[in-house]
Every structure is written in structure tokens, then in C-alpha cells.
Design a protein around this motif. Structure first.
Motif, short mmCIF file in Angstrom:
data_model
loop_
_atom_site.label_atom_id
_atom_site.label_comp_id
_atom_site.label_asym_id
_atom_site.label_seq_id
_atom_site.Cartn_x
_atom_site.Cartn_y
_atom_site.Cartn_z
N ILE A 69 0.83 -1.21 0.00
CA ILE A 69 0.00 0.00 0.00
C ILE A 69 0.86 1.26 0.00
N GLY A 70 2.03 1.19 0.62
CA GLY A 70 2.92 2.35 0.60
C GLY A 70 3.47 2.64 -0.78
N VAL A 71 3.92 1.61 -1.49
CA VAL A 71 4.44 1.80 -2.84
C VAL A 71 3.33 2.27 -3.78
N ALA A 72 2.14 1.69 -3.64
CA ALA A 72 1.02 2.09 -4.50
C ALA A 72 0.70 3.57 -4.32
N GLY A 73 0.60 4.02 -3.08
CA GLY A 73 0.28 5.42 -2.84
C GLY A 73 1.35 6.37 -3.36
N THR A 74 2.61 6.03 -3.14
CA THR A 74 3.70 6.91 -3.57
C THR A 74 3.81 6.99 -5.09
N VAL A 75 3.80 5.82 -5.73
CA VAL A 75 3.97 5.79 -7.18
C VAL A 75 2.84 6.50 -7.89
N PHE A 76 1.61 6.22 -7.49
CA PHE A 76 0.49 6.82 -8.19
C PHE A 76 0.36 8.30 -7.89
N SER A 77 0.74 8.75 -6.73
CA SER A 77 0.71 10.18 -6.45
C SER A 77 1.70 10.94 -7.33
N ILE A 78 2.91 10.41 -7.44
CA ILE A 78 3.91 11.04 -8.30
C ILE A 78 3.47 11.01 -9.76
N THR A 79 2.87 9.91 -10.17
CA THR A 79 2.43 9.79 -11.56
C THR A 79 1.33 10.78 -11.89
N ILE A 80 0.36 10.92 -11.00
CA ILE A 80 -0.72 11.87 -11.25
C ILE A 80 -0.16 13.29 -11.37
N ALA A 81 0.82 13.63 -10.53
CA ALA A 81 1.43 14.96 -10.63
C ALA A 81 2.12 15.16 -11.98
N ALA A 82 2.83 14.13 -12.45
CA ALA A 82 3.51 14.23 -13.74
C ALA A 82 2.50 14.32 -14.88
N LEU A 83 1.43 13.54 -14.80
CA LEU A 83 0.41 13.57 -15.85
C LEU A 83 -0.32 14.90 -15.87
N SER A 84 -0.57 15.47 -14.71
CA SER A 84 -1.23 16.78 -14.65
C SER A 84 -0.37 17.84 -15.33
N TYR A 85 0.92 17.77 -15.14
CA TYR A 85 1.82 18.72 -15.79
C TYR A 85 1.81 18.50 -17.31
N ALA A 86 1.87 17.22 -17.72
CA ALA A 86 1.88 16.93 -19.16
C ALA A 86 0.55 17.26 -19.82
N ALA A 87 -0.55 17.17 -19.08
CA ALA A 87 -1.86 17.47 -19.65
C ALA A 87 -1.99 18.93 -20.05
N GLY A 88 -1.15 19.80 -19.49
CA GLY A 88 -1.20 21.20 -19.88
C GLY A 88 -0.86 21.41 -21.34
N ALA A 158 7.38 1.43 -17.04
CA ALA A 158 7.58 1.48 -18.49
C ALA A 158 6.29 1.88 -19.21
N HIS A 159 5.17 1.44 -18.69
CA HIS A 159 3.89 1.72 -19.36
C HIS A 159 3.47 3.17 -19.24
N VAL A 160 3.66 3.75 -18.07
CA VAL A 160 3.19 5.12 -17.87
C VAL A 160 4.04 6.12 -18.63
N THR A 161 5.32 5.82 -18.82
CA THR A 161 6.14 6.72 -19.63
C THR A 161 5.68 6.70 -21.09
N GLY A 162 5.17 5.56 -21.55
CA GLY A 162 4.60 5.52 -22.90
C GLY A 162 3.28 6.25 -22.99
N ASN A 163 2.53 6.28 -21.90
CA ASN A 163 1.23 6.95 -21.90
C ASN A 163 1.35 8.45 -22.08
N ILE A 164 2.44 9.05 -21.62
CA ILE A 164 2.59 10.50 -21.77
C ILE A 164 3.40 10.85 -23.00
N ASN A 165 3.69 9.85 -23.84
CA ASN A 165 4.34 10.12 -25.11
C ASN A 165 3.31 10.71 -26.07
N MET A 166 3.67 11.82 -26.71
CA MET A 166 2.71 12.54 -27.54
C MET A 166 2.22 11.69 -28.71
#
Length: 424
Positions: A69-88, A158-166
Motif C-alpha cells: 500500500i505504501g508503494v502504491a500510494g507513492t507511485v500513483f501520487s507522483i504519476t498523477i502529478a507528472a500527468l497533470s503537468y503533461a496534460a497542460g 515502463a507503461h506510464v512513460t509511454g502513456n505520456i508520449n505525444m
């Protein structure tokens, strides 16, 4: 049934749906493992089953639960922040794509299911001399789940880095556009011979008004056509999928009367969806191109990628046509639905790109090249004239914004090819 299936489809795409199912399955497996061991014990010869005692099992299960649960919370929180920045720069579609992605849902479900399985199993561990109990099967399975979490973490990174690829985002939007085009068009061989009645046909017809507001997400055409046939009437919808319906707005007419429960066949929602809504699928791609052409981003390569995907979608229409919106039942006209034609599709595709990209020579040149290739693919003078119209507009705006003589000559040369392919 159509309404129910549509809502179930929307529900299944929610970010929490798959993790919830996996968590429920983990709890059931935990209870099943505890029940089997209480009844039959550990079968002899299973050397791979955990063989430790009460203290070791408690420590192991506690470590697996807390770390998962600790890894899940940390990884997904960081990912959402990165995706929010890329969504701009890509638009909010990126976040929607992230939440709908099954890989992301399964990864989150793996972590949460491991946590739930370990925690539920931990409560069954009993020490002492009277009735000690260690769920050996469950502890073994928890170890396997921990290994699965490690694999899921590696896959997810590896998957999430592909998701933010334009390019990946553009391709996903292109696939949605293709599916929607197949939904709203049909092969030429299936063309309908029915005709839309003249305007005076609807004089004295009954009008249906909406009771609430929202986007028209889906029309149950089969049910509405059947109800109109049973009532011996003809129905004309005044709104099309994707339109925003206001309360008490006229949405349909029936001649001479409306069939019962007509409003039940119109599904309203708070947001637009790509199914049956062609313009929404197109606008998602144009939004990516418009953001890429903004001065703050200045990414003409992405805009060119979008233009290429539009050319791909338009060429797929070579052997397909738009129905005129007529639907028959028993050989008689029963329903008329407003539709988007080829000209409207091209307007939605190319107008924003021309407005934002007319000053970029690379975008203009690629735009004219794609228009020329699409004109060679398609058949029918009407479709080619719609393409030529936007080529004329693009060159007119580009000549007023591009100052370099060499770039202007390149634009004129590509425009000459279009003119040769599509004679006036």
C-alpha cells in the motif's frame, strides 16, 4: 437494455472498477484459503508451502501489506502529478486516457489486492498453546502476490512513460476516431434509398421537450424506430449526439403524434463521449494540435502528426458514406436522425488547424500535402470540393502571414499540386 449496457460500459471504464473487482477476489481467495486449511490442514508433500510459525507469518504478512500500500500510494501520487503537468500541453484527454487504461487499473488493483489479502489473512493468525493457527497457504500466496507487485511496478513504470508520449496519445485518439467513423458511416453497398420529407410534412406535428439538461450521449435508434412503427408515426430528432440539451428544449417531433416513452431512448449525461459523437472524437485531436501550435508550446511536429492522422481517417472513408439519417421499419420511414456530413467533418478537422497554424510554413506545407493525398484517395466531386475549399483558405491565410519568399514558393508549389488534383 441499451441504456443499461451503455451505463455498464461507462462504469467498467472507471479507474476504480477493476481494482475493486481484484480486491473483492483477493478477499474471497483469502477466506477460501483459511477455510481449506482449517478443514484439511496442509497436505503432505507440498514443500513449497510456507512452513514458518505464528511470529514469522505475522511479520511477513505485515511487511507485505505495509509495503504494497505504501508503494502504491507513492507511485500513483507522483504519476498523477507528472500527468497533470503533461496534460497542460496535451489537454485533459491525457488524464482520461490514463484512468481508462486497463494496464494502469490492473497495476493499481495488484497492489491493493495484495494489501487486502495480506491484511485479511493477518487477522486469522493465532498464537498461544491452546488453538494456534497459521494460514500456510495464504502466506505462500501472499509471497507470490508480493512478487507480482514487483513485476507490476516494473511494468507500470515502463507503461506510464509511454502513456505520456505525444505520439502514443495521438494514435489512441486516432483509433477512437476510426471506431466512431465506423459507427456513424456504412459501406456504399448498404446505402438507403429513403428520402427525407419536406419541411411542410411536419406541420401540426407533436413536439417533445426535454425534462432535464445535459449532453446527448446516445440515441437508441433501434428502440425508437420500433416504437414509432408500433405507433404508426414518423419521428424526427431535432438534436444530434454530442449536442447540449437544455431543459424544456425541443428535442423531437412526431407526425402525427409521438410514440410513448420517446424520451427514454435519448440518453443524457454530464460529459460528451466518443461513441456516436463524431465531432467530439475529432475535436480531441484538434485540441492537441491547437495546444501544440500555441506560442507557449511551439510544437509544429505534433500538429503535423495530427494532420497525418486526419488524412488517415479521411482516406478510410473511400468506400463508405454517411447515411442521410433515415431509418425504416417494415419498408416505411419511421425515424429521421440529424447526421454530420463529410463537409462538416472536414470543417471540424481543418478549421482550427488553419486558424492556429497558417503562419507556420512546415504545418501549411504538410497540410497541403495531406489534402492532396486524401483527394487522390477519395471518390466523389463533393468531397474533393470540400478539401479544395480548406486548401484555398489555408493558402489565403498563409500568404498573409509567411514572409520568407522561399517558404511562400514552397507553399505555392504544394498548392499547385492540389489544384492539379482537384480541378475547379
Amino acid at each position: 437494455m441499451s441504456r443499461l449496457l451503455f451505463r455498464l460500459g461507462q462504469l467498467s471504464r472507471q479507474f476504480w472498477f477493476v481494482p475493486a473487482l481484484m480486491t473483492l477476489a483477493a478477499l474471497l481467495l483469502a477466506e477460501l484459503g483459511i477455510h481449506l486449511e482449517e478443514r484439511y490442514g496442509v497436505l503432505p508433500g507440498l514443500s513449497f508451502v510456507y512452513g514458518g510459525g505464528e511470529t514469522g507469518s505475522r511479520s511477513l504478512l505485515s511487511a507485505i501489506a505495509s509495503s504494497s500500500i505504501g508503494v502504491a500510494g507513492t507511485v500513483f501520487s507522483i504519476t498523477i502529478a507528472a500527468l497533470s503537468y503533461a496534460a497542460g500541453s496535451m489537454g485533459p484527454r491525457l488524464l482520461d486516457n490514463f484512468t481508462r487504461d486497463r494496464g494502469n487499473q490492473v497495476t493499481l488493483g495488484t497492489f491493493i489486492a495484495t494489501f487486502a489479502f495480506s491484511l485479511y489473512t493477518l487477522r486469522s493468525v493465532q498464537g498461544g498453546e491452546d488453538v494456534p493457527f497459521v494460514p500456510h497457504y495464504n502466506v505462500t500466496f501472499a509471497l507470490l502476490l508480493a512478487l507480482g507487485c514487483i513485476a507490476a511496478l516494473v511494468y507500470y513504470l515502463a507503461h506510464v512513460t509511454g502513456n505520456i508520449n505525444m505520439t502514443r496519445v495521438v494514435n489512441l485518439l486516432r483509433n477512437d476516431l476510426r471506431l466512431t467513423l465506423e459507427e456513424v458511416t456504412r459501406p456504399d453497398a448498404e446505402a438507403s434509398g429513403c428520402r427525407i420529407p419536406p419541411p411542410d410534412f411536419w406541420e401540426g406535428s407533436e413536439t417533445l421537450r426535454a425534462t432535464g439538461g445535459g449532453y446527448l450521449q446516445q440515441v437508441d435508434i433501434a428502440a425508437l424506430t420500433q416504437r414509432a412503427a408500433q405507433a404508426g408515426t414518423v419521428v424526427r430528432l431535432l438534436v444530434r449526439t454530442g449536442d447540449y440539451v437544455f431543459p424544456h428544449m425541443a428535442v423531437a417531433q412526431g407526425q402525427p403524434v409521438l410514440p410513448p416513452r420517446t424520451l427514454d431512448t435519448l440518453l443524457l449525461g454530464d460529459e460528451r463521449v466518443s461513441r456516436q459523437d463524431l465531432e467530439y472524437s475529432v475535436r480531441q485531436l484538434t485540441e492537441v494540435a491547437a495546444r501544440a501550435l500555441s506560442p507557449s508550446t511551439n510544437d509544429p511536429v505534433t500538429a503535423i502528426d495530427v494532420i497525418d492522422r486526419f488524412g488517415d481517417a479521411l482516406c478510410s472513408l473511400r468506400d463508405r458514406e454517411w447515411p442521410n439519417g433515415c431509418h425504416v421499419h417494415g419498408g416505411e420511414l419511421r425515424l429521421i436522425v440529424p447526421t454530420t456530413d463529410f463537409t462538416g467533418l472536414v470543417n471540424t478537422m481543418f478549421r482550427p488547424i488553419r486558424q492556429y497554424g497558417a503562419g507556420d510554413p512546415a504545418v501549411v506545407i504538410r497540410f497541403l500535402e495531406v489534402v492532396n493525398e486524401v483527394a487522390l484517395c477519395l471518390r466523389g466531386p463533393e468531397r474533393r470540393r470540400a478539401l479544395l475549399h480548406h486548401a484555398d483558405l489555408m493558402v489565403h491565410d498563409a500568404m498573409g502571414k509567411i514572409e520568407n519568399p522561399s517558404d511562400r514558393a514552397d507553399v505555392q508549389e504544394r498548392y499547385g499540386r492540389v489544384r492539379a488534383t482537384i480541378p475547379s
